[in-house]
Design a protein around this motif. Structure first.
Motif, mmCIF file in Angstrom:
data_model
loop_
_atom_site.group_PDB
_atom_site.id
_atom_site.type_symbol
_atom_site.label_atom_id
_atom_site.label_comp_id
_atom_site.label_asym_id
_atom_site.label_seq_id
_atom_site.Cartn_x
_atom_site.Cartn_y
_atom_site.Cartn_z
ATOM 1 N N ASP A 53 0.861 -1.174 0.000
ATOM 2 C CA ASP A 53 0.000 0.000 0.000
ATOM 3 C C ASP A 53 0.902 1.230 0.000
ATOM 4 O OD1 ASP A 53 -2.378 -1.512 0.304
ATOM 5 O OD2 ASP A 53 -1.951 -1.745 2.441
ATOM 6 N N PHE A 54 0.425 2.297 -0.623
ATOM 7 C CA PHE A 54 1.118 3.572 -0.524
ATOM 8 C C PHE A 54 0.227 4.540 0.224
ATOM 9 C CE2 PHE A 54 2.862 1.599 -4.378
ATOM 10 C CZ PHE A 54 4.197 1.549 -3.998
ATOM 11 N N LEU A 55 0.635 4.886 1.443
ATOM 12 C CA LEU A 55 -0.132 5.843 2.227
ATOM 13 C C LEU A 55 0.026 7.237 1.599
ATOM 14 C CD1 LEU A 55 0.475 4.509 5.842
ATOM 15 C CD2 LEU A 55 -1.343 3.960 4.224
ATOM 16 N N PRO A 56 -0.888 8.184 1.968
ATOM 17 C CA PRO A 56 -0.929 9.462 1.245
ATOM 18 C C PRO A 56 0.422 10.153 1.056
ATOM 19 C CG PRO A 56 -2.851 9.307 2.617
ATOM 20 C CD PRO A 56 -2.025 8.085 2.919
ATOM 21 N N MET A 105 2.276 8.407 -1.563
ATOM 22 C CA MET A 105 1.520 8.442 -2.807
ATOM 23 C C MET A 105 1.603 9.820 -3.465
ATOM 24 S SD MET A 105 -0.246 6.205 -4.477
ATOM 25 C CE MET A 105 -1.434 6.229 -5.833
ATOM 26 N N ASN A 122 2.972 10.404 -7.154
ATOM 27 C CA ASN A 122 2.198 11.122 -8.159
ATOM 28 C C ASN A 122 2.964 12.331 -8.688
ATOM 29 O OD1 ASN A 122 0.080 9.370 -8.081
ATOM 30 N ND2 ASN A 122 -1.251 10.654 -6.820
ATOM 31 N N ALA A 170 -6.582 24.419 -3.021
ATOM 32 C CA ALA A 170 -6.906 23.222 -2.254
ATOM 33 C C ALA A 170 -7.125 23.605 -0.793
ATOM 34 C CB ALA A 170 -5.788 22.200 -2.388
ATOM 35 N N ARG A 224 -9.032 14.730 -10.553
ATOM 36 C CA ARG A 224 -8.022 14.704 -9.490
ATOM 37 C C ARG A 224 -7.812 16.098 -8.908
ATOM 38 N NH1 ARG A 224 -1.871 13.792 -9.516
ATOM 39 N NH2 ARG A 224 -1.964 13.495 -11.766
ATOM 40 N N GLU A 245 -8.329 17.018 -4.997
ATOM 41 C CA GLU A 245 -7.274 17.617 -4.171
ATOM 42 C C GLU A 245 -7.683 18.996 -3.666
ATOM 43 O OE1 GLU A 245 -3.497 17.125 -6.229
ATOM 44 O OE2 GLU A 245 -3.492 14.991 -5.716
ATOM 45 N N GLU A 253 -6.718 13.028 -0.193
ATOM 46 C CA GLU A 253 -5.350 12.606 -0.482
ATOM 47 C C GLU A 253 -5.347 11.214 -1.100
ATOM 48 O OE1 GLU A 253 -2.440 14.833 2.421
ATOM 49 O OE2 GLU A 253 -3.472 13.211 3.443
ATOM 50 N N PRO A 254 -4.368 10.967 -1.977
ATOM 51 C CA PRO A 254 -4.358 9.675 -2.671
ATOM 52 C C PRO A 254 -3.902 8.533 -1.767
ATOM 53 C CG PRO A 254 -2.422 10.962 -3.248
ATOM 54 C CD PRO A 254 -3.262 11.846 -2.383
ATOM 55 N N LEU A 255 -4.510 7.381 -1.953
ATOM 56 C CA LEU A 255 -4.053 6.159 -1.292
ATOM 57 C C LEU A 255 -3.843 5.134 -2.398
ATOM 58 C CD1 LEU A 255 -3.728 4.411 1.367
ATOM 59 C CD2 LEU A 255 -6.127 3.780 1.048
ATOM 60 N N GLY A 256 -2.712 4.465 -2.367
ATOM 61 C CA GLY A 256 -2.426 3.460 -3.394
ATOM 62 C C GLY A 256 -2.565 2.070 -2.823
ATOM 63 N N LYS A 265 -9.483 11.532 4.661
ATOM 64 C CA LYS A 265 -10.158 11.836 3.397
ATOM 65 C C LYS A 265 -9.280 11.343 2.271
ATOM 66 C CE LYS A 265 -11.747 16.077 3.038
ATOM 67 N NZ LYS A 265 -12.023 17.534 3.176
ATOM 68 N N TYR A 301 -8.675 9.707 -1.789
ATOM 69 C CA TYR A 301 -9.205 9.422 -3.123
ATOM 70 C C TYR A 301 -8.430 8.303 -3.783
ATOM 71 C CZ TYR A 301 -5.469 12.195 -5.484
ATOM 72 O OH TYR A 301 -4.275 12.678 -5.954
#
Lengths: 428, 428
Positions: A10-13, A16, A20, A368, B27, B31, B36-39, B97, B99
């Motif tokens: 997993d990649f936490l925020p 990530m 990105n 944001a 995206r 944002e 925030e992104p989670l992978g 939160k 995405y």
């Protein structure tokens, strides 16, 4: 508690956002060079995946049957799908310059540096036989790496035809070329003795092996090294055409701005069997021991194998799982501000709706902004903003809001100033 | 010739550029709201995937065994992986939160509108029980849809607890609720007779079914509809708490700017069994017959099922495969300039290296520039630029270059002007 499947992560925020950021910069450079995205599915028919794969690769493919007993597999790199598309879409322009960024999957023994799901970012040029295309993809890779924070580079460069000529020169059978390439390729990993043993297993005499290791030990800056190689390959036209290709790349490299990084290295083979001409690997200066962070080569016969017209092609791949940890080690992400810029806090419950309106105004103008969703006290809202490293907090208070104002607090200096609502967006 | 596996598709550059444009805008909005992104990996353990899936979903999962006989499956949506991560990473902030944007896979019967690989873009809020979170994710979805070119919306809104109370009210057994929800949900697809039959199969009497259909036929603007529902549900506290949630969403909706789109519709159930509170679907005005383009709901019991602390959560998903064709139908992509902006042409072979240098200069200053790689004549280079709809061509000619100049040709007007090299970047 459930864990990700073995070999996956997993990649936490925080991580990530960094990934990105890297992928976005790479995509920008790909597009700056006029490459266009091609989308292909995560799984492909097993029959197709097998085509270009040596035995090693086949063993690594995630194979499965769907509910109609169809044999499928997850893509293990991007090139097979590209060749399939090019073979079946003859309307695509020439050159066809495409990029692809995404995960690929291999069933390998997982380790700290090796995963079963990992990302690759590829550019390929289809339809150009001239080494200008090989040079361009190298320039793309170098520019991507520069864009994300790397500085110096070493580009190792060879041509498969030179290695083929060497196999002929030392009297080894042509059909063992691939085993020989694979053995030579490992010189930095397993040393001279290791390679000698692998060559013996491939049926080479000690004399032939020694000679081969001497030949492939040649490396250095392009002009002199290519000259020396030409001498060795006199009368072997295939090998000499490899030298011509390398000389041509070195020629274009000046205009592309990557000439200083080139290093011809005749021990470079790159394991995969489908390369037909130039092969290359890019290393970041100061991080050479971590291995190449980008690599590729020319595969002029592959599209035909997938049922297409004979079509020259070349490409390069950036290994995201190697690049991101090196950037972390370099500190390249420090000071990068990747989370939300603003937190909108309510000074009291009476203004929560107003705070939502302020946040919406900022968000719609592209800023944001995060917002309290938990009816927290102002102190706890500021704590939260602080923990998330948000630098600016807009505080909506009852009296100020009636005057058409909010307070903007700089979380680093703790300074607070009153700002008119209509000037808020501009002031942040 | 090989085709993509059944139910999957290739996206050629033109379509892929549009998809990426849509995904990038989405995206940005995610944002902007502070998500925030989670992978998480493409495949997960079968044991975990099964947890939240009803029988239908389980049948649709791409199941496979890896080479150690480990049972795995491709993700069929994003929520299970989110719950797994939240359950095992207790250090994540509250609210969390997050995405996620990417492909999911389901073994469904493929059709023109249904694929086995399709993209979903999700936002979820973990840790907030208050309906402010449901309202925010709805606002995120609406803002995404606005940002990519949609204008009017209809948000259908219901609460699972209202439906549960209805099941009780008409005297059906609680354990058949899910079958009942599923039947009612299909009213727009299979009509009253169809739903009556499904309800009969679920064990409902004709009388109970008729009453249920009457109750769930109620719909309209929030205030009046919620009032009417409260009347129906007098003395049924679970149902009334559903009404409170809807009223609360309607209250926040004004500040979030989505109030005009809300429509309470008591027939909305959303098939999946894990919802515990508000459920919602978003339709684009003028395209209602194409179905919802976004949908979601609250799932307060799910994270516990994955081994975590009891944690409230809600989220919404944007269906990319429905959105992109509607945008095409609307003409939203017309006039969007997504390919490279500039083509650098060589007037003769003598200046090819110079043309490369000019292209590199543009690319490094962020201007997407393509370049001839095929030694084509100037006429054929201009043809190629034209076919790729590139609007500006920089022509590098021998004499002009010696004067430090190039020609810039506007491909629409065929006008050509001389520009100094040092002014080229600014002039484009």
């Amino acid at each position: 508690m459930f864990q990700p499947a073995r070999g996956t992560r997993d990649f936490l925020p925080e991580e990530m956002l960094r990934r990105n950021w890297v992928l976005d910069r790479i995509r920008e450079v790909f597009e700056a060079y006029g490459y266009e995205p091609l989308g292909t599915p995560a799984f492909e028919s097993w029959e197709m995946l097998k085509i270009k794969s040596g035995e090693d690769a086949i063993n690594q493919i995630y194979y499965f049957r769907d509910k109609s007993d169809r044999e499928l597999g997850l893509r293990f790199e991007w090139t097979a799908s590209l060749c399939r598309v090019v073979a079946s879409h003859r309307e695509l322009p020439r050159p066809f310059k495409r990029y692809a960024i995404g995960p690929v999957w291999r069933y390998e023994r997982p380790s700290e540096k090796r995963f079963r799901e990992f990302w690759q970012a590829d550019v390929d040029v289809v339809g150009v036989a001239d080494p200008i295309a090989d040079t361009e993809v190298l320039a793309v890779a170098v520019d991507c790496l520069k864009r994300i924070g790397f500085e110096g580079f070493i580009i190792r460069l060879n041509d498969r035809r030179i290695l083929e000529a060497f196999v002929e020169l030392v009297g080894l059978p042509k059909e063992r070329s691939l085993d020989v390439f694979r053995a030579v390729d490992k010189i930095n990993k397993i040393g001279v003795d290791g390679v000698m043993e692998e060559l013996r297993n491939a049926g080479a005499s000690a004399e032939a092996s020694t000679r081969l290791l001497e030949l492939t030990a040649l490396k250095g800056r392009p002009e002199a090294t290519i000259e020396e190689t030409r001498e060795l390959l006199k009368g072997l036209p295939v090998g000499l055409s490899g030298c011509d290709a390398l000389a041509s790349i070195a020629g274009y490299a000046a205009a592309f701005g990557i000439e200083p990084y080139l290093m011809v290295d005749l021990s470079l083979a790159r394991g995969l069997d489908y390369y037909t001409g130039p092969v290359f690997e890019v290393y970041a200066e100061g991080f050479k021991e971590y291995g190449s962070i980008s690599g590729g080569g020319r595969y002029d016969e592959l599209i035909e194998l997938f049922g297409g017209e004979p079509t020259p092609a070349t490409g390069i791949s950036l290994g995201i799982e190697r690049i991101v940890p090196l950037l972390e080690r370099k500190g390249a992400f420090e000071g990068l501000d990747l989370g939300p810029r603003v937190y909108v806090a309510s000074a009291s419950d009476a203004v929560r709706a107003k705070a939502i309106e302020v946040a919406q105004m900022l968000r719609r103008s592209g800023i944001a902004a995060d917002l309290d969703l938990m009816s927290r006290s102002l102190t706890r809202q500021l704590d939260y903003a602080n923990r998330r490293a948000i630098k600016k907090v807009v505080i909506v208070g009852e009296r100020e809001f009636r005057e058409g104002c909010v307070a903007v607090r700089d979380m680093e200096t703790a300074e607070q100033r009153k700002v008119k609502l209509e000037e808020l967006t501009r002031s942040l």
